[in-house]
Design a protein around this motif. Sequence first.
Motif, PDB file in Angstrom:
ATOM      1  N   ALA A  76       0.838  -1.204   0.000  1.00  0.00           N
ATOM      2  CA  ALA A  76       0.000   0.000   0.000  1.00  0.00           C
ATOM      3  C   ALA A  76       0.869   1.248   0.000  1.00  0.00           C
ATOM      4  N   ARG A  77       1.929   1.224   0.794  1.00  0.00           N
ATOM      5  CA  ARG A  77       2.829   2.373   0.838  1.00  0.00           C
ATOM      6  C   ARG A  77       3.564   2.546  -0.488  1.00  0.00           C
ATOM      7  N   LEU A  78       4.033   1.431  -1.054  1.00  0.00           N
ATOM      8  CA  LEU A  78       4.715   1.486  -2.346  1.00  0.00           C
ATOM      9  C   LEU A  78       3.808   2.085  -3.409  1.00  0.00           C
ATOM     10  N   ASN A  79       2.566   1.641  -3.439  1.00  0.00           N
ATOM     11  CA  ASN A  79       1.629   2.156  -4.441  1.00  0.00           C
ATOM     12  C   ASN A  79       1.359   3.641  -4.252  1.00  0.00           C
ATOM     13  N   ARG A  80       1.269   4.083  -2.996  1.00  0.00           N
ATOM     14  CA  ARG A  80       1.056   5.504  -2.746  1.00  0.00           C
ATOM     15  C   ARG A  80       2.235   6.335  -3.251  1.00  0.00           C
ATOM     16  N   ILE A  81       3.454   5.829  -3.012  1.00  0.00           N
ATOM     17  CA  ILE A  81       4.643   6.553  -3.474  1.00  0.00           C
ATOM     18  C   ILE A  81       4.658   6.635  -4.998  1.00  0.00           C
ATOM     19  N   TRP A 212      12.803  -0.552   1.432  1.00  0.00           N
ATOM     20  CA  TRP A 212      11.976   0.373   2.223  1.00  0.00           C
ATOM     21  C   TRP A 212      12.486   0.527   3.650  1.00  0.00           C
ATOM     22  N   LYS A 213      13.533  -0.227   4.027  1.00  0.00           N
ATOM     23  CA  LYS A 213      14.145  -0.067   5.345  1.00  0.00           C
ATOM     24  C   LYS A 213      15.302   0.930   5.330  1.00  0.00           C
ATOM     25  N   TYR A 214      15.697   1.374   4.141  1.00  0.00           N
ATOM     26  CA  TYR A 214      16.894   2.213   4.050  1.00  0.00           C
ATOM     27  C   TYR A 214      16.749   3.504   4.853  1.00  0.00           C
ATOM     28  N   LYS A 215      15.613   4.148   4.755  1.00  0.00           N
ATOM     29  CA  LYS A 215      15.443   5.458   5.390  1.00  0.00           C
ATOM     30  C   LYS A 215      15.647   5.386   6.894  1.00  0.00           C
ATOM     31  N   SER A 216      15.176   4.301   7.530  1.00  0.00           N
ATOM     32  CA  SER A 216      15.288   4.192   8.984  1.00  0.00           C
ATOM     33  C   SER A 216      16.640   3.642   9.430  1.00  0.00           C
ATOM     34  N   GLU A 217      17.294   2.854   8.588  1.00  0.00           N
ATOM     35  CA  GLU A 217      18.579   2.255   8.951  1.00  0.00           C
ATOM     36  C   GLU A 217      19.549   2.299   7.766  1.00  0.00           C
ATOM     37  N   PRO A 218      19.948   3.483   7.336  1.00  0.00           N
ATOM     38  CA  PRO A 218      20.754   3.571   6.108  1.00  0.00           C
ATOM     39  C   PRO A 218      22.085   2.838   6.184  1.00  0.00           C
ATOM     40  N   TRP A 324      12.685   0.430  -7.354  1.00  0.00           N
ATOM     41  CA  TRP A 324      13.861   1.313  -7.474  1.00  0.00           C
ATOM     42  C   TRP A 324      13.424   2.784  -7.580  1.00  0.00           C
ATOM     43  N   THR A 325      12.421   3.026  -8.407  1.00  0.00           N
ATOM     44  CA  THR A 325      11.891   4.380  -8.559  1.00  0.00           C
ATOM     45  C   THR A 325      11.402   4.937  -7.224  1.00  0.00           C
ATOM     46  N   ALA A 326      10.742   4.092  -6.444  1.00  0.00           N
ATOM     47  CA  ALA A 326      10.146   4.530  -5.188  1.00  0.00           C
ATOM     48  C   ALA A 326      11.184   4.741  -4.086  1.00  0.00           C
TER      49      ALA A 326
END
Length: 329
Positions: A76-81, A212-218, A324-326
């Motif tokens: 759902a989050r991926l689709n929103r992005i 999708w975990k990169y932002k919280s734990e780069p 990748w785009t998201a």
Amino acid sequence: MKLLAAAALLAALVPAAPFGQSAPSASTGPSARPGHESRGDDCARPPASAEARHRTDGHPRDRMDLSPAEAAAVEARLNRILDGLGQGGHGPGKGRHGASESASLRRAAQISIPVYFHVIHAGAKGNVSSAMIQRQISTMNTSYGGGNGGANARVSFTLKAVSRTDNAAWFGDPERYEGTYKPRLHKGDKSSLNLYSTYIGGDLLGWSTFPWKYKSEPQMDGVTIHYASMPGGSIENFNKGFSATHEVGHWLGLYHTFQDGCSGEGDRVADTPAERDPTNGCPSSKDTCPTPGEDPVHNYMDYSYDTCMTSFTPGQGTRIHNVWTAYRA
């Protein structure tokens, strides 16, 4: 649970214990893997997104087999992005036709990924050669370029740099020390692949993080593989380098082909038939779900022997580009 054919092989791969420490145990299954519990120090916890590719037929739920609810939330989050980026119509789920997937993938721009390769070793143990590293990168390029069969996912990898760290403790228990060595060694940004080779005990071949975990734990982002699973390595049936191909698939946003089993949206890719159970070995055929299509036993995102793995599908390639785009573009 079936272990490797020769116990002697596993014993040979277990590193000598660092001075003043006991030798790491040769665990016989995923129950020996650390979970989210504390081991008494903050560096002893693996990232929540780590998963492992197993080399036995005992396939319990690992940390990348998301529950249906977890996968639904991620999607759902991926689709929103993607909708917010004007990338609507971003791919069919399980059970819907993906006739346009091949055309969509052919139109996609090539994804070029710099690779920072980190060799964690204990003296001579695990200190893989430069030639072996180059073979691993070449194997990944062949896998994602459709060179073994299946779709050209339009993803390529270029070796940017190699680091070598002689540390017996890290090598002997990389999961325990992951929170220590990754922040020290990690290079690049969200579009750079940090690939770590080391010793992994028990029946595991590697683990990864989802994009999708990169932002919280780069600094924890990346892929870890058993050094003996690299091309020409010593793990029987798993030494063609496809453990890295598999784990990088997760790093790029692919699920296992058996995600959700026979129900729900599965791996969110229309052209991988539903699969109830992971594949063990390399069967001539396998069909575990009543929906059309035999199990994708030759797909890199199953658990088959390396000698059995040959391909990604156009739908998986399209998903890689969407994710990748998201998250990584």
